[in-house]
Design a protein around this motif. Structure first.
Motif, PDB file in Angstrom:
ATOM      1  N   LEU A 249       0.930  -1.211  -0.551  1.00 24.25           N
ATOM      2  CA  LEU A 249       0.062  -0.549  -0.424  1.00 24.25           C
ATOM      3  C   LEU A 249       0.965   0.993   0.220  1.00 24.25           C
ATOM      4  O   LEU A 249       0.516   2.218  -0.327  1.00 24.25           O
ATOM      5  CB  LEU A 249      -0.670   0.014   0.557  1.00 24.25           C
ATOM      6  CG  LEU A 249      -2.406   1.280   1.211  1.00 24.25           C
ATOM      7  CD1 LEU A 249      -2.777   0.800   0.080  1.00 24.25           C
ATOM      8  CD2 LEU A 249      -2.800   1.487   2.715  1.00 24.25           C
ATOM      9  N   GLY A 250       2.102   1.302   1.189  1.00 27.40           N
ATOM     10  CA  GLY A 250       2.945   2.508   0.527  1.00 27.40           C
ATOM     11  C   GLY A 250       3.516   2.591  -0.542  1.00 27.40           C
ATOM     12  O   GLY A 250       3.991   3.377  -1.569  1.00 27.40           O
ATOM     13  N   ALA A 251       4.256   1.596  -1.601  1.00 26.27           N
ATOM     14  CA  ALA A 251       4.446   1.134  -2.565  1.00 26.27           C
ATOM     15  C   ALA A 251       3.287   2.300  -3.336  1.00 26.27           C
ATOM     16  O   ALA A 251       3.549   3.091  -4.731  1.00 26.27           O
ATOM     17  CB  ALA A 251       5.040   0.118  -3.268  1.00 26.27           C
ATOM     18  N   VAL A 252       1.682   1.817  -3.230  1.00 19.16           N
ATOM     19  CA  VAL A 252       1.345   2.375  -4.352  1.00 19.16           C
ATOM     20  C   VAL A 252       0.970   3.717  -4.067  1.00 19.16           C
ATOM     21  O   VAL A 252       0.955   4.621  -4.979  1.00 19.16           O
ATOM     22  CB  VAL A 252      -0.104   1.859  -4.337  1.00 19.16           C
ATOM     23  CG1 VAL A 252      -1.525   2.115  -5.169  1.00 19.16           C
ATOM     24  CG2 VAL A 252       0.090   0.034  -5.182  1.00 19.16           C
ATOM     25  N   THR A 253       0.705   4.201  -2.595  1.00 19.36           N
ATOM     26  CA  THR A 253       0.508   5.078  -2.427  1.00 19.36           C
ATOM     27  C   THR A 253       1.854   6.565  -3.221  1.00 19.36           C
ATOM     28  O   THR A 253       1.365   7.713  -3.635  1.00 19.36           O
ATOM     29  CB  THR A 253       0.658   5.890  -0.734  1.00 19.36           C
ATOM     30  OG1 THR A 253       0.264   5.099  -0.337  1.00 19.36           O
ATOM     31  CG2 THR A 253       0.176   7.366  -0.298  1.00 19.36           C
TER      32      THR A 253
ATOM     33  N   PRO B  65      11.355  13.355  -6.043  1.00 20.39           N
ATOM     34  CA  PRO B  65      11.898  13.084  -4.707  1.00 20.39           C
ATOM     35  C   PRO B  65      10.963  13.512  -3.750  1.00 20.39           C
ATOM     36  O   PRO B  65      11.470  13.168  -2.417  1.00 20.39           O
ATOM     37  CB  PRO B  65      13.335  14.310  -4.416  1.00 20.39           C
ATOM     38  CG  PRO B  65      13.519  14.295  -6.254  1.00 20.39           C
ATOM     39  CD  PRO B  65      11.682  14.711  -6.115  1.00 20.39           C
ATOM     40  N   ALA B  66      10.488  14.620  -3.664  1.00 13.22           N
ATOM     41  CA  ALA B  66       9.478  14.884  -2.491  1.00 13.22           C
ATOM     42  C   ALA B  66       7.956  14.131  -2.203  1.00 13.22           C
ATOM     43  O   ALA B  66       7.602  13.480  -1.243  1.00 13.22           O
ATOM     44  CB  ALA B  66       8.610  16.306  -2.779  1.00 13.22           C
TER      45      ALA B  66
ATOM     46  N   GLY C 232       8.526  11.612   1.065  1.00 10.43           N
ATOM     47  CA  GLY C 232       7.210  11.846   1.307  1.00 10.43           C
ATOM     48  C   GLY C 232       6.594  10.265   2.254  1.00 10.43           C
ATOM     49  O   GLY C 232       6.134  10.459   3.645  1.00 10.43           O
ATOM     50  N   THR C 233       6.392   9.557   1.272  1.00 13.56           N
ATOM     51  CA  THR C 233       5.522   8.251   1.430  1.00 13.56           C
ATOM     52  C   THR C 233       6.076   7.669   1.763  1.00 13.56           C
ATOM     53  O   THR C 233       5.712   6.938   3.728  1.00 13.56           O
ATOM     54  CB  THR C 233       5.245   7.921   0.499  1.00 13.56           C
ATOM     55  OG1 THR C 233       4.771   8.697  -0.347  1.00 13.56           O
ATOM     56  CG2 THR C 233       4.629   6.807   0.107  1.00 13.56           C
TER      57      THR C 233
END
Length: 393
Positions: A219-223, A237-238, A242-243
């Motif tokens: 889920l973090g990768a998709v976000t 980069p942000a 940030g994610t």
């Protein structure tokens, strides 16, 4: 005769009692006794023994000289004790005590032959041949392949074979081809790469099933992908960092709410953070220039195939790096990078070999090779593709 009982001790012998009766006495006892005159009244009330007595029948007579002790039937008769010490009589020689007999030791009827393991000097028994140690009452843990390899002086590292390398090459070519098509087309193989990365890292650390951790990392990768598409490549980069920061904080909060022991929570925290970081870093393919992704993914595919060739380790590494540089030159000539693609291909090949080595750690299972062994080379090459693509572009 007095009617008072006799209170003194009688020292003489009783009349009519002979412990060793002779033949005449025996015949006299066998004759019928004459009728005794009636006894006085005071003798009729004396105590009579009415219980069962020992044998009362008359035994056959035996000469007085043969009245020695006769041992019971079934036992060995011991000689009568003799006295020694008289003049001229020899002393008996001491006899040694008989040695105690030992019970015969049990030996199995069949003993399996001991075989030697091929290529090693260690013996192979039916217990060790099956992969398990000898049975114990304490529940001895199974000796792993890595422990046996270290004990035998061999390397506990098994590298992914040709099949995981072929899957890595296919996925790399998909990234290379879809990057030339467009950014949204690149999302499809990228999401597949991120899912395999998240699952493979947990299995590589021996944590399976870990559905919650895999789902959280994916889920973090998709976000990160969605944030990058929304913010654009100039803000990549942000979006990525940030994610990653938000997901580290979220993972920390979830692990603090766990009821497991502190060691388990720390181990789960590190595995989840690392898996999420690798899956999110793979978003670098989406943030890099399309030409850089095309060259870098193709170089990784060729390098992993060359690394899977049956060559010595040092020679295989050199061949893989040369193949990555050659693929960079070849594919770079089709793009605007030109000969600069060799540096990009070489950098991506180095990162891919690092990921390949991580997936080979400590006798991994077949599932690790087909997840982490496939995904880690491409995920580890994403930062090199992004940075070198911006530097050379």
């Amino acid at each position: 005769m007095s009617d008072q009982p006799y209170e003194g001790r009688y020292e003489g012998q009783y009349e009519g009692y002979d412990p060793y009766p002779g033949p005449q006495q025996q015949q006299r006892q066998e004759q019928p006794q004459q009728q005794q005159p009636p006894q006085p009244e005071w003798q009729q009330h004396t105590q009579q023994w009415e219980g069962q007595t020992w044998e009362t029948q008359v035994q056959p007579s035996m000469p007085a000289a043969d009245t020695t002790y006769l041992p019971p039937q079934g036992y060995q008769a011991y000689p009568e004790p003799q006295t020694y010490g008289t003049v001229g009589q020899p002393q008996p020689l001491p006899q040694e005590a008989p040695a105690p007999t030992r019970a015969p030791e049990w030996t199995p009827a069949y003993q399996p032959p001991v075989q030697q393991a091929p290529g090693t000097g260690s013996a192979v028994t039916p217990d060790t041949a099956s992969g398990y140690g000898p049975p114990t009452v304490t529940g001895n843990a199974r000796v792993t392949d890595a422990q046996r390899a270290r004990a035998e002086g061999r390397s506990p590292i098994i590298e992914p074979g040709i099949q995981p390398a072929a899957l890595t090459a296919v996925l790399g070519l998909l990234l290379s081809g879809t990057a030339a098509i467009g950014q949204y087309a690149l999302v499809v193989p990228l999401v597949l790469l991120q899912a395999v990365t998240a699952a493979g890292w947990f299995r590589l650390n021996g944590m399976w099933p870990a559905r919650q951790g895999i789902a959280l990392a994916f889920l973090g990768a998709v976000t990160a992908d969605v944030a990058l598409l929304a913010a654009g490549r100039e803000n990549a980069p942000a979006a990525i960092l940030g994610t990653l920061g938000v997901w580290v904080l979220l993972t920390l909060v979830l692990q603090l709410r766990s009821h497991a022991d502190p060691d388990t929570r720390m181990y789960g925290l590190m595995a989840t953070v690392t898996s999420a970081a690798l899956a999110i870093i793979a978003t670098g393919h989406l943030a890099a220039e399309p030409d850089a992704v095309t060259v870098g993914a193709a170089a990784v595919a060729v390098a992993i195939l060359a690394r899977a060739l049956p060559l010595p380790t040092a020679a295989s590494v050199v061949v893989a790096l040369l193949a990555a540089a050659g693929a960079g030159i070849a594919v770079g000539g089709m793009t605007d990078l030109g000969s600069k693609g060799a540096f990009l291909g070489l950098g991506a090949g180095v990162c891919a070999l690092i990921g390949h080595r991580v997936a080979s750690y400590d006798y991994p299972s077949r599932f690790v090779h087909f997840t982490a062994g496939v995904a880690l080379p491409l995920a580890a090459a994403a930062p090199a593709v992004y940075l070198l693509g911006r530097a050379l572009g």
